[in-house]
Design a protein around this motif. Structure first.
Motif, PDB file in Angstrom:
ATOM      1  N   ILE A  95      47.062  33.296  61.192  1.00 41.40           N
ATOM      2  CA  ILE A  95      47.351  32.194  60.269  1.00 41.40           C
ATOM      3  C   ILE A  95      48.509  32.563  59.349  1.00 41.40           C
ATOM      4  CG2 ILE A  95      46.426  30.846  58.335  1.00 41.40           C
ATOM      5  CD1 ILE A  95      43.665  31.085  59.738  1.00 41.40           C
ATOM      6  N   THR A  96      48.496  33.781  58.822  1.00 42.96           N
ATOM      7  CA  THR A  96      49.544  34.225  57.899  1.00 42.96           C
ATOM      8  C   THR A  96      50.916  34.206  58.566  1.00 42.96           C
ATOM      9  OG1 THR A  96      47.973  35.628  56.700  1.00 42.96           O
ATOM     10  CG2 THR A  96      50.310  36.152  56.449  1.00 42.96           C
ATOM     11  N   GLN A  97      50.973  34.658  59.813  1.00 45.46           N
ATOM     12  CA  GLN A  97      52.245  34.752  60.524  1.00 45.46           C
ATOM     13  C   GLN A  97      52.630  33.462  61.236  1.00 45.46           C
ATOM     14  OE1 GLN A  97      51.368  38.168  62.966  1.00 45.46           O
ATOM     15  NE2 GLN A  97      51.733  39.633  61.314  1.00 45.46           N
ATOM     16  N   GLN A  98      51.792  32.442  61.124  1.00 42.42           N
ATOM     17  CA  GLN A  98      52.056  31.121  61.698  1.00 42.42           C
ATOM     18  C   GLN A  98      52.405  31.201  63.187  1.00 42.42           C
ATOM     19  OE1 GLN A  98      54.960  30.035  58.336  1.00 42.42           O
ATOM     20  NE2 GLN A  98      53.889  28.109  58.636  1.00 42.42           N
ATOM     21  N   VAL A  99      51.566  31.910  63.931  1.00 43.95           N
ATOM     22  CA  VAL A  99      51.814  32.013  65.371  1.00 43.95           C
ATOM     23  C   VAL A  99      51.622  30.643  66.017  1.00 43.95           C
ATOM     24  CG1 VAL A  99      51.075  34.426  65.440  1.00 43.95           C
ATOM     25  CG2 VAL A  99      49.406  32.619  65.893  1.00 43.95           C
ATOM     26  N   ARG A 100      52.325  30.417  67.114  1.00 43.06           N
ATOM     27  CA  ARG A 100      52.233  29.124  67.794  1.00 43.06           C
ATOM     28  C   ARG A 100      51.105  29.086  68.819  1.00 43.06           C
ATOM     29  NH1 ARG A 100      58.519  27.153  68.831  1.00 43.06           N
ATOM     30  NH2 ARG A 100      59.143  27.147  66.636  1.00 43.06           N
ATOM     31  N   ARG A 101      50.827  30.229  69.445  1.00 42.05           N
ATOM     32  CA  ARG A 101      49.758  30.314  70.436  1.00 42.05           C
ATOM     33  C   ARG A 101      48.787  31.416  70.032  1.00 42.05           C
ATOM     34  NH1 ARG A 101      48.324  27.032  74.536  1.00 42.05           N
ATOM     35  NH2 ARG A 101      48.038  28.739  76.021  1.00 42.05           N
ATOM     36  N   ALA A 128      48.724  23.539  62.782  1.00 41.05           N
ATOM     37  CA  ALA A 128      49.362  23.875  61.501  1.00 41.05           C
ATOM     38  C   ALA A 128      48.355  23.695  60.363  1.00 41.05           C
ATOM     39  CB  ALA A 128      50.568  22.954  61.272  1.00 41.05           C
ATOM     40  N   ASP A 129      48.519  24.481  59.308  1.00 41.23           N
ATOM     41  CA  ASP A 129      47.706  24.343  58.090  1.00 41.23           C
ATOM     42  C   ASP A 129      46.201  24.344  58.373  1.00 41.23           C
ATOM     43  OD1 ASP A 129      50.017  24.145  56.511  1.00 41.23           O
ATOM     44  OD2 ASP A 129      50.183  22.006  56.957  1.00 41.23           O
ATOM     45  N   VAL A 130      45.753  25.318  59.147  1.00 41.35           N
ATOM     46  CA  VAL A 130      44.327  25.400  59.461  1.00 41.35           C
ATOM     47  C   VAL A 130      43.705  26.558  58.682  1.00 41.35           C
ATOM     48  CG1 VAL A 130      44.675  26.918  61.472  1.00 41.35           C
ATOM     49  CG2 VAL A 130      42.651  25.453  61.355  1.00 41.35           C
ATOM     50  N   ASP A 190      55.322  30.960  43.630  1.00 42.09           N
ATOM     51  CA  ASP A 190      55.589  30.669  45.040  1.00 42.09           C
ATOM     52  C   ASP A 190      55.303  29.196  45.311  1.00 42.09           C
ATOM     53  OD1 ASP A 190      56.292  33.287  45.687  1.00 42.09           O
ATOM     54  OD2 ASP A 190      54.198  33.869  46.054  1.00 42.09           O
ATOM     55  N   CYS A 191      55.795  28.718  46.441  1.00 48.77           N
ATOM     56  CA  CYS A 191      55.544  27.314  46.788  1.00 48.77           C
ATOM     57  C   CYS A 191      54.071  27.129  47.141  1.00 48.77           C
ATOM     58  CB  CYS A 191      56.446  26.851  47.918  1.00 48.77           C
ATOM     59  SG  CYS A 191      56.036  27.504  49.544  1.00 48.77           S
ATOM     60  N   ALA A 192      53.585  25.908  46.921  1.00 45.83           N
ATOM     61  CA  ALA A 192      52.161  25.619  47.100  1.00 45.83           C
ATOM     62  C   ALA A 192      51.717  25.840  48.542  1.00 45.83           C
ATOM     63  CB  ALA A 192      51.865  24.184  46.666  1.00 45.83           C
ATOM     64  N   ARG A 197      48.454  28.766  52.462  1.00 44.75           N
ATOM     65  CA  ARG A 197      48.323  29.519  53.708  1.00 44.75           C
ATOM     66  C   ARG A 197      47.654  30.868  53.455  1.00 44.75           C
ATOM     67  NH1 ARG A 197      53.064  28.759  55.320  1.00 44.75           N
ATOM     68  NH2 ARG A 197      54.061  30.761  54.902  1.00 44.75           N
ATOM     69  N   SER A 198      47.973  31.509  52.345  1.00 46.06           N
ATOM     70  CA  SER A 198      47.331  32.779  51.992  1.00 46.06           C
ATOM     71  C   SER A 198      45.833  32.601  51.800  1.00 46.06           C
ATOM     72  CB  SER A 198      47.943  33.354  50.711  1.00 46.06           C
ATOM     73  OG  SER A 198      49.313  33.614  50.886  1.00 46.06           O
TER      74      SER A 198
END
Length: 572
Positions: A95-101, A128-130, A190-192, A197-198
């Motif tokens: 989730i942190t690294q926003q992997v696609r698969r 996204a955003d899970v 930081d941005c929201a 995501r954190s």
């Protein structure tokens, strides 16, 4: 395929382990459960059994060498990562690294953790955003069940697992360190989205440690908002959540856990409860249905919209727990929705669990837990009464799994639909409770008195398929949450004229309200003995649940007869 004796070795009988147990039984196998208490006990139980195969759906502990070194009885780990991924923080990093698969891998236990040969793998596109809990209970759970089925089929035909080989181009995973709080840290400047995501990557456990309102808290249950303010400032309160300004916009935080002092234990609670003494000058927003329109992107624990003659009320409480105040808000929302000019009232859950009944954490935090439990059970009974007495045809949608009073809340509707793959636990006994929520009326009405007695006494999970077979659920919709939502709305719209539900419509018109209230009175008389007078150790069981005390032994109800018998007497 020949029926196999499959041992499920797990750190807890959690949602995935329950799904695996149910699915294997559905396929004709004989699964038994061993909860990991201590190495010696686990080895003794498994070695003494005649298990053909050991599968670990959810295991935090290292598999003992005595077990994994037996070549005749493989031990297969279900790891929530793609092939080659290793480490205990697989989903956190994904989730942190926003992997696609991403995916799930079934691998054989060996001395080096997560490094064994591969039995099966199943991949999926990462949404996204899970949040972690949503990912784990959704796509990861689905992929895990697919892998478990594949492992069992391969084992039956003598498959030899494939060694892990990092030189192969399709092995994309790598060894990842355990994620620490230093890896999760953020600044309120930081941005929201980054902050959310954190928090999402630490959802459930362990939360993200951050400074807030002059203290140190673990943060959970984050939702984006467009409002702005000084970063780190609490801008507003709504229901149980606080709105905190970030570098660009802001976030709602639904739950917090205060950082414990040395020798102290703390636990998650609604954010407003944790910060109660520091919110006196913070504006309180009105979250009632009468004062806010439906907005799927906004923070709305209870939201409502109308489609034709159907009023759709969605409630979404973190982890499916319903406190006294949350129940009171839901009662107010239901009364408002019932006054609308609609013919069908659809009551459904959100992204997580549908409902698990009363809020044990809020109960434990109360000055007198027994009295808070007593208030809470009456409040959730009031929710059920609103459903039972509605003028509209009431349809409930089990969007997620449910337990105890959450199951009975769904059954208070006239018609019940479930999303494929959900697990129901229609019992109270393991928590030392008789049960309420009109279960003595709604459950026998749905399944008959004999099956109702069996369900509450055996204290075992049931699948959506079993629930449909017994009449608790009228139909099962798609597993995909969005597809299920569309399907559910269509079913609710058709329910007024669909001949399949003629009996349910007729039953509503012949409802005996006096009988229903007698059921409530009798249930509450029993619950007072359990909650206030602690007849069956509810206080101790509640405390153990909240503080996550490890079980001392595997309950006998989860052990198959073959796993209990002495090895010498077993025959195939």
């Amino acid at each position: 395929m020949q029926s196999l004796k499959i041992m499920l070795l797990s750190s807890a009988f959690n949602g995935l382990t329950q799904r695996a147990w149910l699915d294997l039984r559905q396929l004709g196998h004989a699964p038994s459960v061993v909860l990991f208490t201590d190495e010696a006990s686990v080895c003794r139980q498994i070695e003494a059994s005649a298990a053909d195969l050991v599968i670990c759906p959810f295991l935090k502990d290292r598999v003992p060498q005595q077990l994994w070194s037996n070549p005749e009885r493989p031990v297969v780990i279900i790891h929530p990562g793609i092939v080659g991924d290793r480490g205990a923080s697989a989903l956190d990093w994904a989730i942190t690294q926003q992997v696609r698969r991403w995916g799930v891998t079934a691998l054989q236990a060996v001395e080096e953790m997560d490094a064994g040969p591969i039995w099966s793998t199943c991949e999926f596109d990462m949404p996204a955003d899970v949040r972690k809990s949503e990912l784990y209970n959704g796509l990861v759970s689905d992929a895990a069940i697919s892998c478990i089925r594949d492992v069992v089929e391969k084992f039956a035909r003598g498959f030899v697992p494939t060694p892990l080989d990092y030189t192969q181009p399709d092995v994309a995973g790598r060894l990842q360190p355990n994620m620490k709080q230093a890896d999760r840290t953020f600044s309120w400047y930081d941005c929201a989205r980054f902050i959310k995501r954190s928090i999402d990557a630490a959802d459930g456990q362990p939360g993200v440690l951050a400074s807030l309102a002059g203290g140190q808290y673990y943060l959970y249950d984050a939702h984006l908002d467009a409002r702005r303010g000084t970063p780190g400032e609490i801008l507003a309160v709504q229901d149980d959540a606080v709105l905190v300004a970030a570098g660009d916009h802001s976030l709602w935080l639904g739950s917090l856990k205060r950082k414990a002092l040395p020798g102290e234990e703390t636990f998650k609670l609604p954010a407003r409860h944790v910060l109660a003494g520091q919110l006196a000058d913070v504006p309180v927003l009105d979250g009632s249905l009468a004062n806010q329109g439906f907005d799927e992107m906004a923070y709305q624990p209870i939201r409502y919209r109308e489609t034709g003659h159907v009023g759709e009320l969605t409630f979404e409480f973190y982890n499916g727990a319903m406190s006294t105040e949350q129940c009171q808000r839901l009662v107010a929302a239901l009364r408002w929705a019932k006054a609308r000019d609609t013919q069908v009232l659809l009551v459904r859950g959100g992204r997580g669990s549908f409902s698990n009944g009363v809020h044990l954490n809020v109960i434990q935090a109360a000055e007198v837990p027994g009295l808070e439990a007593w208030a809470n059970i009456q409040a959730i009974d009031d929710v059920c009464r609103e459903l039972l007495t509605a003028r509209q045809l009431v349809v409930s949608g089990l969007t997620g799994s449910a337990g105890a009073g959450g199951v009975m809340l769904a059954l208070a509707a006239d018609i019940v639909f479930a999303r494929a793959g959900v697990v129901l636990n229609p019992h109270y006994k393991t928590m030392g409770l008789y049960g309420s929520e009109y279960w003595t009326y709604s459950l026998p009405r749905a399944v008959g008195s004999e099956v109702a007695h069996k369900l509450v006494e055996e204290c075992l999970p049931i699948s959506a398929l079993q629930a449909r077979h017994w009449g608790m659920v009228q139909d099962i919709g798609p597993r995909c949450p969005r597809a299920f939502g569309l399907w559910l709305l269509q079913q609710a719209s058709d329910a007024l004229t669909d001949e399949r539900y003629a009996l349910h419509r007729a039953r509503k018109s012949n409802m005996n309200l006096a009988q229903i209230e007698r059921c409530r009175e009798n249930e509450l008389a029993q619950m007072r003995l359990d909650m206030v007078e602690n007849r069956q150790q509810f206080a101790e069981k509640c405390r153990n649940f909240v503080f996550k005390r490890k079980t001392c032994q595997t309950p006998q109800r989860l052990q198959a007869p073959w796993a209990l018998a002495p090895r010498a007497t077993l025959v195939d």
